[in-house]
Design an enzyme around this catalytic site. Structure first.
Site, PDB file in Angstrom:
ATOM      1  N   TYR A   1       0.828  -1.201   0.000  1.00  0.00           N
ATOM      2  CA  TYR A   1       0.000   0.000   0.000  1.00  0.00           C
ATOM      3  C   TYR A   1       0.867   1.256   0.000  1.00  0.00           C
ATOM      4  O   TYR A   1       1.410   1.675   1.027  1.00  0.00           O
ATOM      5  CB  TYR A   1      -0.933   0.021   1.202  1.00  0.00           C
ATOM      6  CG  TYR A   1      -1.847  -1.178   1.318  1.00  0.00           C
ATOM      7  CD1 TYR A   1      -2.195  -1.942   0.202  1.00  0.00           C
ATOM      8  CD2 TYR A   1      -2.364  -1.565   2.542  1.00  0.00           C
ATOM      9  CE1 TYR A   1      -3.034  -3.040   0.305  1.00  0.00           C
ATOM     10  CE2 TYR A   1      -3.211  -2.655   2.661  1.00  0.00           C
ATOM     11  CZ  TYR A   1      -3.532  -3.399   1.538  1.00  0.00           C
ATOM     12  OH  TYR A   1      -4.368  -4.490   1.660  1.00  0.00           O
ATOM     13  N   HIS A  56       0.059 -12.425   1.547  1.00  0.00           N
ATOM     14  CA  HIS A  56      -0.680 -11.466   0.731  1.00  0.00           C
ATOM     15  C   HIS A  56      -0.769 -11.909  -0.727  1.00  0.00           C
ATOM     16  O   HIS A  56       0.233 -11.930  -1.444  1.00  0.00           O
ATOM     17  CB  HIS A  56       0.004 -10.098   0.817  1.00  0.00           C
ATOM     18  CG  HIS A  56      -0.857  -8.951   0.383  1.00  0.00           C
ATOM     19  ND1 HIS A  56      -0.367  -7.661   0.218  1.00  0.00           N
ATOM     20  CD2 HIS A  56      -2.177  -8.884   0.096  1.00  0.00           C
ATOM     21  CE1 HIS A  56      -1.353  -6.865  -0.145  1.00  0.00           C
ATOM     22  NE2 HIS A  56      -2.456  -7.586  -0.250  1.00  0.00           N
TER      23      HIS A  56
END
Length: 330
Positions: A56, A141
């Site tokens: 992010y 992830h």
């Protein structure tokens, strides 16, 4: 705000969790001040679970989240981050990271790495960016194309790190339900972060993953309850899974909204509450980028949703009959 135990672990998560991709400049920039205000507003609303990732904003989300939480009692909040993408310095230049969805300079590049050493380095880097000495939950992830390495190298290393006290729980975070179900069968994983696959428009998670998680005592965090926008504000041109929503889904979302409006319930509130009908669900994660969004998410979480609304959605075939719906107590 209610706190739930995450599966069999000692980790506690609030029913509403803060998704920190937005404060990593997802799609559009956010200032440091706005990011801090978003976290502060969520805290004031009772949120104590915050989720981030190196992905992010090329680490920006982790740095901002760590700065916003600094000075708050560490035992009062839960932080999760993710492993699988290492950040490596990129050649100097004027490029940005918008191709990956973030409005930040492309100072680093992401390198997929689910090796044991990569996992350890990833968490060390995340701890430094966050300014913390431990991670409460570490998620694998998006290992879609790296399943074998994630299962045979990354997961065992996370088990070792859990034993060392570096993290409290191991999870997998994905936008699909099939591979997380394999992790449930083949590992002793603690949690699943399932994005977009258990919503008013998509219940793929109910077929296998959620029943399996309930049977094995694995905690589930549901993300993407608005399916990237369509269930927040249904209209032609709205997005579904980060692409323009097809006409039939727009029509279905508008029908859902019409039923909700007859009961005086915002569609956002129904979308947020639905996952809590399933016993495996511990928290719902909402992406937040401003104080206003934090306050709205908390208000929607607490908005009453009558049983009759769920019943009518099923009567009108807007919700499958086998979808468990929340009671007023849950």
């Amino acid at each position: 705000m209610r706190r739930n135990r995450l599966g069999r672990t000692a980790v506690r998560v609030t029913e509403l969790s803060f998704g920190a991709a937005g404060i990593g400049n997802l799609f559009t920039p956010v200032t440091d001040e706005q990011a801090g205000q978003a976290v502060a507003a969520a805290w004031d609303a009772g949120v104590r679970y915050f989720d981030t990732a190196p992905h992010y904003g090329l680490g920006l989300s982790e740095r901002r989240l760590g700065a916003a939480l600094r000075g708050r009692p560490r035992d009062e909040y839960t932080v999760s981050t993710k492993v699988g993408r290492l950040l490596q310095p990129a050649a100097a230049g004027g490029a940005d990271d918008l191709a990956s969805g973030f409005a930040v300079p492309a100072t680093h590049r992401r390198v997929w790495d689910f090796s044991a050493s990569g996992v350890r380095r990833s968490l060390e880097d995340s701890l430094e960016r966050l300014g913390l000495d431990r991670i409460d939950i570490a998620y694998l992830h998006d290992p879609d194309d790296h399943a074998e390495q994630a299962l045979t190298e990354a997961y065992p290393e996370l088990e070792r790190l859990r034993g060392e006290g570096v993290l409290g729980a191991i999870g997998v975070g994905m936008n699909q339900a099939e591979l997380p179900a394999r992790f449930l069968r083949e590992t002793d994983i603690d949690a699943v972060l399932l994005a977009g696959r258990y919503t008013l428009l998509d219940q793929h998670g109910l077929a296998d993953l959620l029943p399996l998680a309930a049977a094995r005592g694995v905690g589930v965090v549901i993300g993407g309850v608005f399916n990237s926008g369509l269930l927040a504000a249904p209209r032609p041109g709205a997005t579904f899974d980060y692409a323009a929503a097809p006409d039939d889904l727009v029509a279905r979302a508008l029908d859902l909204q019409a039923v909700c409006e007859r009961y005086g319930v915002p569609l956002r509130a129904a979308a947020l509450r639905l996952p809590f009908g399933h016993a495996a669900v511990s928290s719902v994660l909402v992406g937040i980028r401003s104080a206003t969004e934090a306050e709205d998410a908390a208000a929607m979480l607490h908005h009453p949703v009558p049983d009759a609304l769920w019943a009518e959605l099923k009567e009108r075939d807007l919700l499958p009959p086998d979808v468990p719906t929340p009671t007023r107590e849950r």
